[in-house]
Every structure is written in C-alpha cells, then in structure tokens.
Design a protein around this motif. Structure first.
Motif, PDB file in Angstrom:
ATOM      1  N   ILE A  63      78.072  50.295  63.493  1.00  0.00           N
ATOM      2  CA  ILE A  63      79.495  50.216  63.167  1.00  0.00           C
ATOM      3  C   ILE A  63      80.178  51.366  63.900  1.00  0.00           C
ATOM      4  O   ILE A  63      80.810  51.174  64.917  1.00  0.00           O
ATOM      5  N   VAL A  64      80.072  52.561  63.394  1.00  0.00           N
ATOM      6  CA  VAL A  64      80.552  53.738  64.111  1.00  0.00           C
ATOM      7  C   VAL A  64      79.352  54.437  64.742  1.00  0.00           C
ATOM      8  O   VAL A  64      79.345  54.762  65.918  1.00  0.00           O
ATOM      9  N   GLU A  65      78.339  54.640  63.938  1.00  0.00           N
ATOM     10  CA  GLU A  65      77.068  55.186  64.397  1.00  0.00           C
ATOM     11  C   GLU A  65      75.984  54.165  64.088  1.00  0.00           C
ATOM     12  O   GLU A  65      76.148  53.306  63.249  1.00  0.00           O
ATOM     13  N   CYS A  66      74.882  54.312  64.772  1.00  0.00           N
ATOM     14  CA  CYS A  66      73.748  53.450  64.482  1.00  0.00           C
ATOM     15  C   CYS A  66      73.130  53.903  63.176  1.00  0.00           C
ATOM     16  O   CYS A  66      72.729  55.054  63.024  1.00  0.00           O
ATOM     17  N   ASP A  67      73.096  53.016  62.200  1.00  0.00           N
ATOM     18  CA  ASP A  67      72.628  53.345  60.867  1.00  0.00           C
ATOM     19  C   ASP A  67      71.637  52.279  60.421  1.00  0.00           C
ATOM     20  O   ASP A  67      71.823  51.093  60.715  1.00  0.00           O
ATOM     21  N   GLU A  68      70.586  52.666  59.729  1.00  0.00           N
ATOM     22  CA  GLU A  68      69.623  51.704  59.196  1.00  0.00           C
ATOM     23  C   GLU A  68      70.047  51.285  57.802  1.00  0.00           C
ATOM     24  O   GLU A  68      70.432  52.119  56.984  1.00  0.00           O
ATOM     25  N   ARG A  69      69.978  49.983  57.531  1.00  0.00           N
ATOM     26  CA  ARG A  69      70.314  49.440  56.217  1.00  0.00           C
ATOM     27  C   ARG A  69      69.294  48.399  55.822  1.00  0.00           C
ATOM     28  O   ARG A  69      68.751  47.694  56.661  1.00  0.00           O
ATOM     29  N   GLU A  70      69.072  48.311  54.517  1.00  0.00           N
ATOM     30  CA  GLU A  70      68.212  47.252  54.005  1.00  0.00           C
ATOM     31  C   GLU A  70      69.074  46.030  53.741  1.00  0.00           C
ATOM     32  O   GLU A  70      70.130  46.126  53.113  1.00  0.00           O
ATOM     33  N   VAL A  71      68.643  44.898  54.247  1.00  0.00           N
ATOM     34  CA  VAL A  71      69.356  43.646  54.051  1.00  0.00           C
ATOM     35  C   VAL A  71      68.387  42.598  53.529  1.00  0.00           C
ATOM     36  O   VAL A  71      67.166  42.712  53.683  1.00  0.00           O
ATOM     37  N   LEU A  72      68.946  41.578  52.931  1.00  0.00           N
ATOM     38  CA  LEU A  72      68.159  40.452  52.438  1.00  0.00           C
ATOM     39  C   LEU A  72      68.000  39.441  53.567  1.00  0.00           C
ATOM     40  O   LEU A  72      68.974  39.115  54.257  1.00  0.00           O
ATOM     41  N   VAL A  73      66.773  38.989  53.785  1.00  0.00           N
ATOM     42  CA  VAL A  73      66.515  37.934  54.760  1.00  0.00           C
ATOM     43  C   VAL A  73      65.746  36.823  54.063  1.00  0.00           C
ATOM     44  O   VAL A  73      65.028  37.057  53.089  1.00  0.00           O
ATOM     45  N   LEU A  74      65.924  35.618  54.575  1.00  0.00           N
ATOM     46  CA  LEU A  74      65.180  34.467  54.076  1.00  0.00           C
ATOM     47  C   LEU A  74      64.300  33.987  55.214  1.00  0.00           C
ATOM     48  O   LEU A  74      64.797  33.653  56.285  1.00  0.00           O
ATOM     49  N   ARG A  75      62.998  33.965  54.990  1.00  0.00           N
ATOM     50  CA  ARG A  75      62.027  33.672  56.039  1.00  0.00           C
ATOM     51  C   ARG A  75      61.455  32.271  55.857  1.00  0.00           C
ATOM     52  O   ARG A  75      61.138  31.841  54.758  1.00  0.00           O
ATOM     53  N   GLY A  76      61.322  31.577  56.987  1.00  0.00           N
ATOM     54  CA  GLY A  76      60.734  30.242  56.956  1.00  0.00           C
ATOM     55  C   GLY A  76      60.563  29.705  58.355  1.00  0.00           C
ATOM     56  O   GLY A  76      60.755  30.414  59.351  1.00  0.00           O
ATOM     57  N   GLU A  77      60.225  28.430  58.433  1.00  0.00           N
ATOM     58  CA  GLU A  77      60.037  27.783  59.725  1.00  0.00           C
ATOM     59  C   GLU A  77      61.392  27.541  60.379  1.00  0.00           C
ATOM     60  O   GLU A  77      62.424  27.478  59.707  1.00  0.00           O
ATOM     61  N   LEU A  78      61.390  27.386  61.700  1.00  0.00           N
ATOM     62  CA  LEU A  78      62.609  27.316  62.485  1.00  0.00           C
ATOM     63  C   LEU A  78      63.582  26.243  61.998  1.00  0.00           C
ATOM     64  O   LEU A  78      64.766  26.508  61.822  1.00  0.00           O
ATOM     65  N   GLU A  79      63.090  25.040  61.765  1.00  0.00           N
ATOM     66  CA  GLU A  79      63.967  23.941  61.363  1.00  0.00           C
ATOM     67  C   GLU A  79      64.647  24.234  60.024  1.00  0.00           C
ATOM     68  O   GLU A  79      65.844  23.995  59.851  1.00  0.00           O
ATOM     69  N   ALA A  80      63.884  24.768  59.075  1.00  0.00           N
ATOM     70  CA  ALA A  80      64.431  25.083  57.752  1.00  0.00           C
ATOM     71  C   ALA A  80      65.457  26.202  57.846  1.00  0.00           C
ATOM     72  O   ALA A  80      66.512  26.147  57.200  1.00  0.00           O
ATOM     73  N   VAL A  81      65.176  27.210  58.666  1.00  0.00           N
ATOM     74  CA  VAL A  81      66.101  28.334  58.819  1.00  0.00           C
ATOM     75  C   VAL A  81      67.393  27.867  59.496  1.00  0.00           C
ATOM     76  O   VAL A  81      68.494  28.274  59.092  1.00  0.00           O
ATOM     77  N   GLN A  82      67.291  26.995  60.483  1.00  0.00           N
ATOM     78  CA  GLN A  82      68.492  26.490  61.154  1.00  0.00           C
ATOM     79  C   GLN A  82      69.355  25.674  60.200  1.00  0.00           C
ATOM     80  O   GLN A  82      70.583  25.801  60.191  1.00  0.00           O
ATOM     81  N   GLU A  83      68.730  24.824  59.389  1.00  0.00           N
ATOM     82  CA  GLU A  83      69.480  24.034  58.404  1.00  0.00           C
ATOM     83  C   GLU A  83      70.103  24.946  57.349  1.00  0.00           C
ATOM     84  O   GLU A  83      71.239  24.729  56.922  1.00  0.00           O
ATOM     85  N   ALA A  84      69.367  25.957  56.929  1.00  0.00           N
ATOM     86  CA  ALA A  84      69.881  26.897  55.934  1.00  0.00           C
ATOM     87  C   ALA A  84      71.065  27.674  56.496  1.00  0.00           C
ATOM     88  O   ALA A  84      72.033  27.954  55.772  1.00  0.00           O
ATOM     89  N   GLU A  85      71.018  28.013  57.782  1.00  0.00           N
ATOM     90  CA  GLU A  85      72.128  28.734  58.407  1.00  0.00           C
ATOM     91  C   GLU A  85      73.391  27.878  58.408  1.00  0.00           C
ATOM     92  O   GLU A  85      74.488  28.366  58.093  1.00  0.00           O
ATOM     93  N   LYS A  86      73.261  26.594  58.728  1.00  0.00           N
ATOM     94  CA  LYS A  86      74.412  25.692  58.693  1.00  0.00           C
ATOM     95  C   LYS A  86      74.985  25.619  57.271  1.00  0.00           C
ATOM     96  O   LYS A  86      76.199  25.672  57.077  1.00  0.00           O
ATOM     97  N   TYR A  87      74.096  25.484  56.307  1.00  0.00           N
ATOM     98  CA  TYR A  87      74.513  25.412  54.904  1.00  0.00           C
ATOM     99  C   TYR A  87      75.216  26.708  54.481  1.00  0.00           C
ATOM    100  O   TYR A  87      76.248  26.667  53.810  1.00  0.00           O
ATOM    101  N   LEU A  88      74.671  27.852  54.885  1.00  0.00           N
ATOM    102  CA  LEU A  88      75.258  29.140  54.548  1.00  0.00           C
ATOM    103  C   LEU A  88      76.680  29.257  55.097  1.00  0.00           C
ATOM    104  O   LEU A  88      77.607  29.657  54.379  1.00  0.00           O
ATOM    105  N   HIS A  89      76.886  28.882  56.357  1.00  0.00           N
ATOM    106  CA  HIS A  89      78.219  28.938  56.957  1.00  0.00           C
ATOM    107  C   HIS A  89      79.190  28.013  56.226  1.00  0.00           C
ATOM    108  O   HIS A  89      80.337  28.376  55.969  1.00  0.00           O
ATOM    109  N   GLN A  90      78.722  26.835  55.875  1.00  0.00           N
ATOM    110  CA  GLN A  90      79.559  25.868  55.165  1.00  0.00           C
ATOM    111  C   GLN A  90      79.956  26.405  53.787  1.00  0.00           C
ATOM    112  O   GLN A  90      81.127  26.364  53.411  1.00  0.00           O
ATOM    113  N   GLU A  91      79.000  26.922  53.048  1.00  0.00           N
ATOM    114  CA  GLU A  91      79.268  27.425  51.704  1.00  0.00           C
ATOM    115  C   GLU A  91      80.123  28.688  51.724  1.00  0.00           C
ATOM    116  O   GLU A  91      80.999  28.860  50.871  1.00  0.00           O
ATOM    117  N   LEU A  92      79.882  29.586  52.681  1.00  0.00           N
ATOM    118  CA  LEU A  92      80.717  30.789  52.786  1.00  0.00           C
ATOM    119  C   LEU A  92      82.151  30.423  53.160  1.00  0.00           C
ATOM    120  O   LEU A  92      83.107  31.031  52.650  1.00  0.00           O
TER     121      LEU A  92
END
Length: 99
Positions: A63-92
């Motif tokens: 952002i201003v400086e390079c900073d490390e942060r803990e974030v939540l990630v959801l791990r899975g196979e490529l097809e599931a992650v791509q579908e989940a990303e579309k769903y996430l954008h739609q819901e947000l």
C-alpha cells in the motif's frame, strides 16, 4: 442475532473430510484470496458449495510500504477455484449494491 463465523468454524466444517497430511503435494491446488471485509456468510457459502479448504496465508501487501498480512484463502482444484471466484464477484457486487 446472527452468529459471526470465524476461521475455526470453517475449519470444523471441513473436518468431516480427510485432512491432508503435511508432506502431501500441493500440485494441482490453487488459492482464492478472500478480500478482507468479505461478509462471513459469503465465505461460508463458498466453502460449502465449492468444497474448498479454508486456510490462512501470509502475503505481502504493497500500500504505502510493503507489509506482510495474514489473509484467508480457499484452496482447491483449478475449476472449483475459478467457479468460486465468479461466485465471489457476483455476491460481493450484490452486497455492495444492496440497500
């Protein structure tokens, strides 16, 4: 009153499936980074619907400086992650545009 979900709640829901052992290969698995501030009900729906594993990761955020942060990630196979990303954008988008 609504219950606030935590990462532990998501992990418990995934305990019914077989846990991956530490030495397992991550080949073929991808991470979907969840933006901070995402409503917990959206995250919970994605975990259940797309069968993704919730994890915490430390990433560099510039952002201003390079900073490390803990974030939540959801791990899975490529097809599931791509579908989940579309769903996430739609819901947000629906969440942001709601009254």
């Amino acid at each position: 009153m609504l219950k606030k979900l935590t990462l532990e709640d998501l992990k418990k829901s995934k305990d019914k499936q077989q846990a991956t052992e530490e030495g397992d290969s991550l080949e073929g698995l991808y991470d979907l980074i969840i933006p901070p501030g995402t409503p917990s009900y959206i995250i919970y729906d994605i975990v259940e619907e797309f069968d993704l594993e919730p994890l915490e990761r430390t990433i560099n955020v510039n952002i201003v400086e390079c900073d490390e942060r803990e974030v939540l990630v959801l791990r899975g196979e490529l097809e599931a992650v791509q579908e989940a990303e579309k769903y996430l954008h739609q819901e947000l988008g629906a969440y942001v545009n709601s009254d």
